[in-house]
Design a protein around this motif. Sequence first.
Motif, PDB file in Angstrom:
ATOM      1  N   LEU A  11      25.634  71.107  37.931  1.00  0.00           N
ATOM      2  CA  LEU A  11      26.703  70.725  38.691  1.00  0.00           C
ATOM      3  C   LEU A  11      26.481  69.990  39.916  1.00  0.00           C
ATOM      4  N   GLU A  12      27.407  69.102  40.417  1.00  0.00           N
ATOM      5  CA  GLU A  12      27.327  68.275  41.681  1.00  0.00           C
ATOM      6  C   GLU A  12      27.033  69.204  42.642  1.00  0.00           C
ATOM      7  N   ASP A  13      26.131  68.805  43.676  1.00  0.00           N
ATOM      8  CA  ASP A  13      25.912  69.264  44.837  1.00  0.00           C
ATOM      9  C   ASP A  13      27.027  69.743  45.785  1.00  0.00           C
ATOM     10  N   ASP A  14      27.897  68.944  45.791  1.00  0.00           N
ATOM     11  CA  ASP A  14      28.978  69.101  46.786  1.00  0.00           C
ATOM     12  C   ASP A  14      29.996  70.228  46.099  1.00  0.00           C
ATOM     13  N   LEU A  15      30.143  70.110  44.840  1.00  0.00           N
ATOM     14  CA  LEU A  15      30.667  71.347  43.984  1.00  0.00           C
ATOM     15  C   LEU A  15      30.055  72.758  44.486  1.00  0.00           C
ATOM     16  N   LEU A  16      28.720  72.639  44.174  1.00  0.00           N
ATOM     17  CA  LEU A  16      27.888  73.845  44.401  1.00  0.00           C
ATOM     18  C   LEU A  16      28.137  74.347  45.803  1.00  0.00           C
ATOM     19  N   GLU A  17      28.101  73.366  46.890  1.00  0.00           N
ATOM     20  CA  GLU A  17      28.390  73.682  48.122  1.00  0.00           C
ATOM     21  C   GLU A  17      29.808  74.444  48.402  1.00  0.00           C
ATOM     22  N   ARG A  18      30.828  73.624  47.789  1.00  0.00           N
ATOM     23  CA  ARG A  18      32.087  74.384  47.941  1.00  0.00           C
ATOM     24  C   ARG A  18      32.183  75.798  47.017  1.00  0.00           C
ATOM     25  N   PHE A  19      31.539  75.912  46.127  1.00  0.00           N
ATOM     26  CA  PHE A  19      31.469  77.107  45.411  1.00  0.00           C
ATOM     27  C   PHE A  19      30.689  78.227  46.148  1.00  0.00           C
ATOM     28  N   ASP A  20      29.592  77.909  47.063  1.00  0.00           N
ATOM     29  CA  ASP A  20      28.872  78.981  47.717  1.00  0.00           C
ATOM     30  C   ASP A  20      29.753  79.276  48.845  1.00  0.00           C
ATOM     31  N   ARG A  21      30.659  78.472  49.582  1.00  0.00           N
ATOM     32  CA  ARG A  21      31.676  78.830  50.599  1.00  0.00           C
ATOM     33  C   ARG A  21      32.464  79.715  50.014  1.00  0.00           C
ATOM     34  N   TYR A  22      33.252  79.369  48.743  1.00  0.00           N
ATOM     35  CA  TYR A  22      34.050  80.258  47.945  1.00  0.00           C
ATOM     36  C   TYR A  22      33.526  81.506  47.974  1.00  0.00           C
ATOM     37  N   CYS A  23      32.484  81.867  47.488  1.00  0.00           N
ATOM     38  CA  CYS A  23      31.710  82.971  47.193  1.00  0.00           C
ATOM     39  C   CYS A  23      31.528  83.793  48.437  1.00  0.00           C
ATOM     40  N   LYS A  24      31.252  83.146  49.594  1.00  0.00           N
ATOM     41  CA  LYS A  24      30.883  83.830  50.963  1.00  0.00           C
ATOM     42  C   LYS A  24      32.402  84.226  51.487  1.00  0.00           C
ATOM     43  N   GLU A  25      33.485  83.497  51.330  1.00  0.00           N
ATOM     44  CA  GLU A  25      34.721  83.680  51.851  1.00  0.00           C
ATOM     45  C   GLU A  25      35.399  85.009  51.070  1.00  0.00           C
ATOM     46  N   GLN A  26      35.000  85.085  49.809  1.00  0.00           N
ATOM     47  CA  GLN A  26      35.471  86.041  48.801  1.00  0.00           C
ATOM     48  C   GLN A  26      34.640  87.067  48.891  1.00  0.00           C
ATOM     49  N   GLN A  27      33.618  87.071  49.596  1.00  0.00           N
ATOM     50  CA  GLN A  27      32.516  88.436  49.687  1.00  0.00           C
ATOM     51  C   GLN A  27      32.075  88.675  48.437  1.00  0.00           C
ATOM     52  N   TYR A  28      31.631  87.850  47.443  1.00  0.00           N
ATOM     53  CA  TYR A  28      30.977  88.165  46.376  1.00  0.00           C
ATOM     54  C   TYR A  28      29.575  88.221  46.508  1.00  0.00           C
ATOM     55  N   ALA A  29      28.908  89.572  46.102  1.00  0.00           N
ATOM     56  CA  ALA A  29      27.580  89.918  46.350  1.00  0.00           C
ATOM     57  C   ALA A  29      26.790  88.830  45.874  1.00  0.00           C
ATOM     58  N   THR A  30      27.115  87.899  44.802  1.00  0.00           N
ATOM     59  CA  THR A  30      26.211  87.092  44.295  1.00  0.00           C
ATOM     60  C   THR A  30      26.767  86.025  43.610  1.00  0.00           C
ATOM     61  N   ARG A  31      26.156  84.723  43.092  1.00  0.00           N
ATOM     62  CA  ARG A  31      26.932  83.754  42.643  1.00  0.00           C
ATOM     63  C   ARG A  31      27.521  84.228  41.207  1.00  0.00           C
ATOM     64  N   SER A  32      26.513  85.010  40.770  1.00  0.00           N
ATOM     65  CA  SER A  32      26.615  85.754  39.150  1.00  0.00           C
ATOM     66  C   SER A  32      27.978  86.411  39.433  1.00  0.00           C
ATOM     67  N   GLU A  33      28.176  87.189  40.326  1.00  0.00           N
ATOM     68  CA  GLU A  33      29.290  88.022  40.075  1.00  0.00           C
ATOM     69  C   GLU A  33      30.616  87.259  40.340  1.00  0.00           C
ATOM     70  N   ALA A  34      30.372  86.361  41.299  1.00  0.00           N
ATOM     71  CA  ALA A  34      31.567  85.319  41.252  1.00  0.00           C
ATOM     72  C   ALA A  34      32.062  84.567  39.689  1.00  0.00           C
ATOM     73  N   VAL A  35      30.890  84.226  39.096  1.00  0.00           N
ATOM     74  CA  VAL A  35      31.019  83.498  37.906  1.00  0.00           C
ATOM     75  C   VAL A  35      31.651  84.409  36.883  1.00  0.00           C
ATOM     76  N   ARG A  36      31.303  85.584  36.832  1.00  0.00           N
ATOM     77  CA  ARG A  36      31.618  86.509  35.864  1.00  0.00           C
ATOM     78  C   ARG A  36      32.999  86.917  36.046  1.00  0.00           C
ATOM     79  N   GLN A  37      33.599  87.068  37.277  1.00  0.00           N
ATOM     80  CA  GLN A  37      34.896  87.327  37.636  1.00  0.00           C
ATOM     81  C   GLN A  37      35.871  86.063  37.246  1.00  0.00           C
ATOM     82  N   LEU A  38      35.482  84.837  37.542  1.00  0.00           N
ATOM     83  CA  LEU A  38      36.117  83.673  37.297  1.00  0.00           C
ATOM     84  C   LEU A  38      36.247  83.507  35.723  1.00  0.00           C
TER      85      LEU A  38
END
Length: 138
Positions: A11-38
């Motif tokens: 995916l595009e780097d800016d989209l990944l940056e936004r996703f990482d921000r989202y993961c941090k804000e939502q306090q997901y332990a890992t990207r994988s956990e966020a992707v699984r729930q989404l």
Amino acid sequence: MADIVRFSVSLEDDLLERFDRYCKEQQYATRSEAVRQLIRKELTEQAWESQSEDAAGTLTLVYDHHRPQLAERLTALQHDHTDLIISTLHAHLAHDLCLEVIVLRGPADRLQKIASQLRGMKGIYKGELVMASAAGRA
Ligand code: NI
């Protein structure tokens, strides 16, 4: 327990940056956990289109305790659907404000219908339905 499979996503780097921000804000332990729930959320929502889907959920209501007949009507509607309503938690928030969390289980379309009826009553300030699949593949 299902096997865990790894896959990579481009995916595009800016989209990944936004996703990482989202993961941090939502306090997901890992990207994988966020992707699984989404993914689960999206698939669960899509499954509601199949009306016989066995579903469970909670309906959270905040309402005006002093609105004439509201509490009685809420209780009466729940008593009319004891096959769908498993449990109710009630908290008195303030002099005239109540919070009710209703736990539901049954066919997805019937849960959505009763949730709409409950939260559509006059005097309800907030009504939010959260649904999950109860079909053993959460
Ligand atoms: Ni109350």
